[in-house]
Design a protein around this motif. Structure first.
Motif, mmCIF file in Angstrom:
data_model
loop_
_atom_site.group_PDB
_atom_site.id
_atom_site.type_symbol
_atom_site.label_atom_id
_atom_site.label_comp_id
_atom_site.label_asym_id
_atom_site.label_seq_id
_atom_site.Cartn_x
_atom_site.Cartn_y
_atom_site.Cartn_z
ATOM 1 N N VAL A 63 0.854 -1.188 0.000
ATOM 2 C CA VAL A 63 0.000 0.000 0.000
ATOM 3 C C VAL A 63 0.887 1.235 0.000
ATOM 4 C CG1 VAL A 63 -1.861 1.250 1.143
ATOM 5 C CG2 VAL A 63 -1.759 -1.255 1.327
ATOM 6 N N THR A 64 0.755 2.074 -1.019
ATOM 7 C CA THR A 64 1.533 3.307 -1.051
ATOM 8 C C THR A 64 0.729 4.449 -0.420
ATOM 9 O OG1 THR A 64 0.767 4.103 -3.217
ATOM 10 C CG2 THR A 64 2.596 2.530 -3.197
ATOM 11 N N GLY A 65 1.444 5.451 0.044
ATOM 12 C CA GLY A 65 0.770 6.566 0.715
ATOM 13 C C GLY A 65 0.024 6.102 1.947
ATOM 14 N N ALA A 66 0.612 5.150 2.659
ATOM 15 C CA ALA A 66 -0.082 4.486 3.768
ATOM 16 C C ALA A 66 0.133 5.157 5.118
ATOM 17 C CB ALA A 66 0.356 3.025 3.859
ATOM 18 N N ARG A 115 -3.713 4.885 4.989
ATOM 19 C CA ARG A 115 -3.574 4.308 6.326
ATOM 20 C C ARG A 115 -4.780 3.434 6.652
ATOM 21 N NH1 ARG A 115 -4.250 4.950 11.930
ATOM 22 N NH2 ARG A 115 -2.277 4.892 13.113
ATOM 23 N N GLY A 116 -5.970 3.937 6.323
ATOM 24 C CA GLY A 116 -7.180 3.166 6.573
ATOM 25 C C GLY A 116 -7.191 1.853 5.817
ATOM 26 N N ILE A 117 -6.735 1.883 4.562
ATOM 27 C CA ILE A 117 -6.677 0.672 3.752
ATOM 28 C C ILE A 117 -5.691 -0.327 4.343
ATOM 29 C CG2 ILE A 117 -5.931 -0.237 1.500
ATOM 30 C CD1 ILE A 117 -7.000 2.415 0.290
ATOM 31 N N ALA A 118 -4.505 0.149 4.705
ATOM 32 C CA ALA A 118 -3.488 -0.738 5.269
ATOM 33 C C ALA A 118 -3.989 -1.431 6.535
ATOM 34 C CB ALA A 118 -2.212 0.052 5.559
ATOM 35 N N VAL A 153 -13.508 7.955 5.159
ATOM 36 C CA VAL A 153 -12.390 7.094 4.779
ATOM 37 C C VAL A 153 -12.838 5.638 4.697
ATOM 38 C CG1 VAL A 153 -10.174 6.136 5.553
ATOM 39 C CG2 VAL A 153 -10.568 8.613 5.626
ATOM 40 N N SER A 154 -13.638 5.203 5.654
ATOM 41 C CA SER A 154 -14.078 3.809 5.694
ATOM 42 C C SER A 154 -14.865 3.415 4.448
ATOM 43 C CB SER A 154 -14.926 3.557 6.942
ATOM 44 O OG SER A 154 -16.109 4.345 6.926
ATOM 45 N N GLU A 155 -15.558 4.375 3.847
ATOM 46 C CA GLU A 155 -16.373 4.064 2.671
ATOM 47 C C GLU A 155 -15.500 3.815 1.437
ATOM 48 O OE1 GLU A 155 -20.514 6.359 3.743
ATOM 49 O OE2 GLU A 155 -18.771 7.589 3.227
ATOM 50 N N VAL A 156 -14.361 4.441 1.379
ATOM 51 C CA VAL A 156 -13.399 4.140 0.329
ATOM 52 C C VAL A 156 -12.688 2.828 0.629
ATOM 53 C CG1 VAL A 156 -11.381 4.963 -0.940
ATOM 54 C CG2 VAL A 156 -13.067 6.606 -0.088
ATOM 55 N N VAL A 157 -12.298 2.657 1.873
ATOM 56 C CA VAL A 157 -11.597 1.441 2.289
ATOM 57 C C VAL A 157 -12.417 0.200 1.952
ATOM 58 C CG1 VAL A 157 -10.778 0.127 4.284
ATOM 59 C CG2 VAL A 157 -10.264 2.572 4.106
ATOM 60 N N ASN A 158 -13.704 0.223 2.266
ATOM 61 C CA ASN A 158 -14.552 -0.949 2.033
ATOM 62 C C ASN A 158 -14.598 -1.332 0.555
ATOM 63 O OD1 ASN A 158 -15.163 -1.134 4.753
ATOM 64 N ND2 ASN A 158 -17.063 0.017 4.580
ATOM 65 N N ALA A 159 -14.664 -0.332 -0.319
ATOM 66 C CA ALA A 159 -14.691 -0.599 -1.755
ATOM 67 C C ALA A 159 -13.369 -1.184 -2.232
ATOM 68 C CB ALA A 159 -15.014 0.681 -2.520
#
Length: 244
Positions: free
Chosen positions: A12-15, A21-24, A212-218
């Motif tokens: 994950v870049t830009g983490a 960070r949310g994605i990671a 952020v969570s709504e992007v992460v979930n997708a």
């Protein structure tokens, strides 16, 4: 729907903060072995302090040769999230060559570079991987003072489609997500003014900015086997903005 990534290695870049960070963290919670890349050491240290099993790499991805060397040294990955980006917001008539080059170096050129390295290793190891690029609704609709940023994200969408076409036969899926305003530190550059923010929200049928969570979930869904027949899409996460 339970999604698990146990035993999977994901880059994950830009983490260091915001969406990356949310994605990671969410992928880590789903069992993945995460390598988090950021150019800001303090952000990485904070992430690692909270999640010690997440590996961190300090790297300025604008440096083509160093980035290629470092990413190659990390070994193969099962998935990649190209999240790192810059947003330089200024009127069209004031856009400069330096701002153009900086934006495209990070938002487009670095994605090409990192994806080439990761995809080649996927192919070598016969990994049927998944890549998600974090784009923007700005690639689809004109936004004031976003000329260079919008152009870079439109280029990223085009790159996503080309990657999906050429990597698909190798078993690698490539998709993009296109969020509306998500009030991260980067987004505050363009949307911290209440009048401007309210004007944008008025154009979003759901009447608010995204979380952020709504992007992460997708992103998690698109990385997973649950989306095994989805490739080459640009998924708006915009509360209906692009439908109006």
């Amino acid at each position: 729907m339970e999604i698990a990534f146990k035993g999977k290695r994901i880059l994950v870049t830009g983490a260091g903060q915001g969406i990356g960070r949310g994605i990671a963290i969410e992928l880590w919670r789903a069992g993945a072995n995460i390598v988090a890349v950021s150019r800001t050491k303090s952000h990485l240290e904070t992430l690692h302090g909270e999640y010690p099993s997440i590996d961190i790499v300090e790297l300025d991805i604008a440096d083509w040769d160093k980035t290629r060397q470092v990413i190659d040294s990390l070994g193969p990955f099962d998935a990649l999230v190209n999240n790192a980006a810059v947003a330089i917001c200024e009127p069209f008539l004031e856009c400069s060559p330096n701002d153009f080059d900086r934006t495209f170096d990070i938002n487009v050129k670095a994605v090409l570079n990192i994806s080439q390295v990761v995809a080649k290793k996927m192919i070598e190891k016969n990994i049927h991987g998944s890549i998600v690029n974090i784009s923007s609704q700005a690639s689809k609709a004109a936004l004031k003072d976003h000329a260079i940023y919008s152009a870079s994200k439109a280029a990223l969408d085009a790159l996503t489609r080309a990657m999906a076409l050429e990597l698909g036969p190798k078993g690698i899926r490539v998709n993009a997500v296109n969020p509306t305003v998500i009030m991260t530190e980067m987004a505050k550059v363009g949307w911290s003014d209440p009048a401007r923010a309210n004007e944008m929200k008025a154009k979003i049928p759901l009447g608010r900015f995204g979380e952020v969570s709504e992007v992460v979930n997708a992103v998690v869904f698109l990385l997973s086997d649950r989306s095994s027949m989805i490739s080459g899409v640009e998924l708006p996460i915009d509360g209906g903005f692009l439908a109006t």
